[in-house]
Structures are given as C-alpha cells and as structure tokens.
Design a protein around this motif. Sequence first.
Motif, mmCIF file in Angstrom:
data_model
loop_
_atom_site.group_PDB
_atom_site.id
_atom_site.type_symbol
_atom_site.label_atom_id
_atom_site.label_comp_id
_atom_site.label_asym_id
_atom_site.label_seq_id
_atom_site.Cartn_x
_atom_site.Cartn_y
_atom_site.Cartn_z
ATOM 1 N N HIS A 122 -24.702 38.006 39.242
ATOM 2 C CA HIS A 122 -23.715 36.962 38.953
ATOM 3 C C HIS A 122 -24.354 35.916 38.049
ATOM 4 C CE1 HIS A 122 -20.386 37.937 41.790
ATOM 5 N NE2 HIS A 122 -21.350 38.655 42.346
ATOM 6 N N ASP A 158 -19.726 32.399 34.930
ATOM 7 C CA ASP A 158 -18.487 32.944 34.378
ATOM 8 C C ASP A 158 -18.519 34.455 34.163
ATOM 9 O OD1 ASP A 158 -17.592 30.304 34.217
ATOM 10 O OD2 ASP A 158 -18.370 30.067 32.181
ATOM 11 N N GLU A 159 -19.602 35.134 34.506
ATOM 12 C CA GLU A 159 -19.679 36.573 34.298
ATOM 13 C C GLU A 159 -20.405 37.235 35.463
ATOM 14 O OE1 GLU A 159 -18.296 38.461 32.079
ATOM 15 O OE2 GLU A 159 -17.490 36.863 30.831
ATOM 16 N N ALA A 160 -20.095 38.514 35.681
ATOM 17 C CA ALA A 160 -20.791 39.316 36.687
ATOM 18 C C ALA A 160 -20.979 40.720 36.125
ATOM 19 C CB ALA A 160 -20.004 39.363 37.996
ATOM 20 N N ARG A 179 -16.155 38.245 39.177
ATOM 21 C CA ARG A 179 -16.887 37.230 39.940
ATOM 22 C C ARG A 179 -16.161 36.928 41.240
ATOM 23 N NH1 ARG A 179 -20.865 34.016 38.607
ATOM 24 N NH2 ARG A 179 -19.993 32.422 39.960
#
Length: 528
Positions: free
Chosen positions: A54, A57-59, A76
């Motif tokens: 993680h 704003d992104e995963a 996320r």
Amino acid sequence: MFRGGTGGSQIDSYVMLGLMDTLQLESAVQCLQPLCRGKMLQRVDEWPGGVVLHFRDEAVALLAHRAPLGLWRATRKEEQPPQSAFVKQLAQRLRGFRLEELSLPWADRIVRFDFSRTQLSKREDRLSLIAECFGGRGNIVLLDAEARIRLAWRWDSLEQARPRFLPGAVYTPANDPSGTNGGPLQCMAPSYRPWDEAGQAALAAALAQRPQGCQPWWRLRRAGAEILYPIVIPGWDVLAETPWERAIALPAGAPPKDLAYAAVLAQREAQQRKKLENIRADLARWEDPEQYRRMAHALFALPDAVHPGGPLHTQDYTVDPVQTIHIHVPAGKRLHQQAQWLMGQARRSERGRRQAQARLAAQSAEWERLQAFRTVWEQGNGDADPGRRGDRPLRSPGKAPGSSSAASASTPFGQMWLDGFELLWGRNAKENDRLTFRVANPWDLWFHVQDLPGSHVLLRRPQRNVPVPESVIHGAARVALQQSQCRAMSAEVDWTEAHHLQRRPGGGPGEVIYRHFHSRRVRRDDQA
C-alpha cells in the motif's frame, strides 16, 4: 492470463487463473511505476501467494506463489486482514522507505522493487524487494544494499543440492540474467508463441514498433481461448482494445479461500483464546477484597499482641449475626501489623480484579470482532459468483469500520494538542512500547527525557514534509520532562523521528535504542 471459453464471455483478469509472462509483467511495470515511484510504503497486507503493498493512493499486489501470478493493481482498503509472520516482518523492515524504482531487470519473471530511506544524518538506507513469479517454486525476498538476503517468504535447506535462499547469502536469480538466446520468444508464455518463421518475424516487428510507456492492452482470441495481452500476437484474432487499468486490475473484495490465509486467521483465534484463558485465570487468582477487609477488621478489634503462629479464631462483628472467622497469622507477627497487611492485600485485590475485568472486556470484544471477521470472510468466499464479493466488504478484526488510525478517540494514551499538533504519551512500559512501535508513523517525532525513566511522547505529523514550529517542539519536550521520573526543574530531552527507534535486544517493553537524535534542554515552568 489464459482462460478457455467462448468469444461472448466477459474477460476478467481475476478469473483467468494463469500467470503473467515477461511481456505482460514488463507492461504492468511501465504502467505502475509512474503511479508509485517516490511514494512512501504505508502498509503491507497478506494475500494468498503474495503480498499487497500500500502506497499513498495506490496499492500493488505482488503474487509470486499462487495464481493469478504477476503484478496487479489492487484496491486500497482501510481495513487490514490478519497478517502472517513474514508480512509483519516485511512491513516492519520497510517502515519509512520510499519506492525509488520498479523494474524487471532479468529476462525471466522476476520483479524488483528498490526502496530508499533518508536518515536525519542524511545517510541513505537502501533495500530491494525481489519477487520470483514462478508459481510453486516462486519466492519473495528482501535484500540489503549489498544484495544479501535478509528476509524470505521461504528458506532453502542446506541439504538441497544448490540452495539459493539462505540468510545472509548473496541473491542470484534462478535463470541466467543475461540470457536472451530465445529472443522475443523467451519473453512469452509457450502457449502464446508463434512457431513458424513468418509469425516470429511478425512478432519481432511488433515488439520493435511497440511504443514505450504505458499502453492499452488487446483482447485476443484463438481456437476458442481469450487472453489480454500488451501486443497483438500473430495468428490471434483481435477482438477489442482494453484499457490497461482493467487489464491489470485485481478485483476488490475478499481474497479467495486459501489454506494459508485460513491458517493465519486460525492462529489469531488461538492466540486470542489463550489471552482470554490467562485473563480468566488472573481473575480467579484474586480473592474477594471484602474477605480481606473482614479479617482485618476482626484483628483490629482484638488487643495488639504478638501471635505465636497458626490459625486464629475470633468473632467477625461486620456481619449480622456475628460469625466466627478463621485467620492465619504468621509466627512472631503482631495482630495489628497483620491487619494492616490484609487491608493492603484488599486494595491490591480490588485493583487487580478491576484491571483483569477491563482486560477481559476488551479481549472479549476483540474475540467478537475476530469471529465477525471470519463470518464475513467465509460468506464472501462461499459465493459462486466472484463479482458479488465486493458487495460485502471485508472488515478487520482489529478496527471498526471508519476507523482512521490506531490512536482514536478511545486511545488509552495520554493526549493533548499543541497548535494543531496531537501529542500522545504512554502511562506505563507496555503503553510506551505500543505507542512507539505500533501506533507511530515513521515520520512522527518521538521525545524522551535523557538517561532517565519516563513516558514516550509522540508528536503526530500528517506527512513527512509538514514542518513543525520550534514552539511545538519545545512544548513537546517539556511534556516529556513532566511525564518522566526526573525531579529536577530542568533536564535534557532527546527527540528523533520514530523510524530511528529500535527495541533494545533483550530489554523489556518500552526499552529502546537510537543513534540519530537531537537534544534540547527545557524547564518545567517554560511557557514557550
């Protein structure tokens, strides 16, 4: 990424329980790198056959051991599922690191994440996360700056003919990193490769003309089979252009039912049952404090004298009707002295029972959350239609829905605010340990009085680049002095970022060591 079926069926990268070949991995890397480069790793989650990293704003899902193998863009989630020992250690070692580079440095399906962290002394720490997306023989390893293995998903045995994954060993890729004897064919899954000369020439031309950067993928069909691929493969029918976001998306919702994942949940449940058993045993160990007070009052009613030892039979006037009470008094001890000890024992018993009951209530609530988590997870995995899993979000056993951080309004820590900055401090050794190593973000500022016992004081920062005024730092240092055992009017207070702290080897809860820090002398009566 292969699935047999009819041309009218809907393509879904999750349902294609295959693997990403090297070309697909390379395209995924080109699309995900601009989204994640330079961002700090915030959390690592468990996923069957891999991990989910993680960032802000992104995963990114990195699956090396089980299908769907490869690099995927995940959704996320604020809630966090139970973690295995490997994932916990990986998250702890990558704490405070930023992603510098995401690459595919070798010919085969090996993905590399390069992380870096800048210390207060401007020293650069570097770690690399390597994923060999080979399926059953795949692995995920963490390397230091010298390419030595510090952590691995699975370790090799010394009895193996050629062990590669050993603690401290220099990492070597499974295949020749410079081997390109197969040309473009080496980068493709065998079922996709054209074997005629014309097809191979057309494939080489398509690879040469492919633009750099993130590009849409193609939905292709051949002999009733459909795939999503970053280039048009000679001999396959082109059905449609597919956005890259959909091509490499890992569906939201619960992970598929998996024995390893279920084992993690069962381990958490076993640990929770053991905690409840220990707390109930503590509660049973403390006797009723009123019994101690009755014996003390009975001894105070007698003339003070030295008792020869053994049981003492006297009257208890605190009940109606009066009853005979039996009290054991040690030899040579005065009766009123024993009564004072019994009154102290009553206070200790009352305090112990109160604390045990509070712990029992908290752990019972944790057990209920864990059981609710299992129920939701099992229901989510029992669906025949995987597209419906997103309708029932997976809840964490440790957090209620909507909880934003571990330090919420119900935090057990001391709390105050200084010019918009939150200050937290522990009231005992266990709270200090939890605050420093479980609640603190890597960029939070940590304060402690120098060379004396005291509370760990944490100054929360929303982000690393948020400046903290000198007045706030001075006020936090003064709180650290006030919450310490120092009795002087002034003292030196050390402060540093939380990621510089380590547990003292062999030490108890809350004992830390740190080498990079600042010191500030403050007075108890300072106002600024």
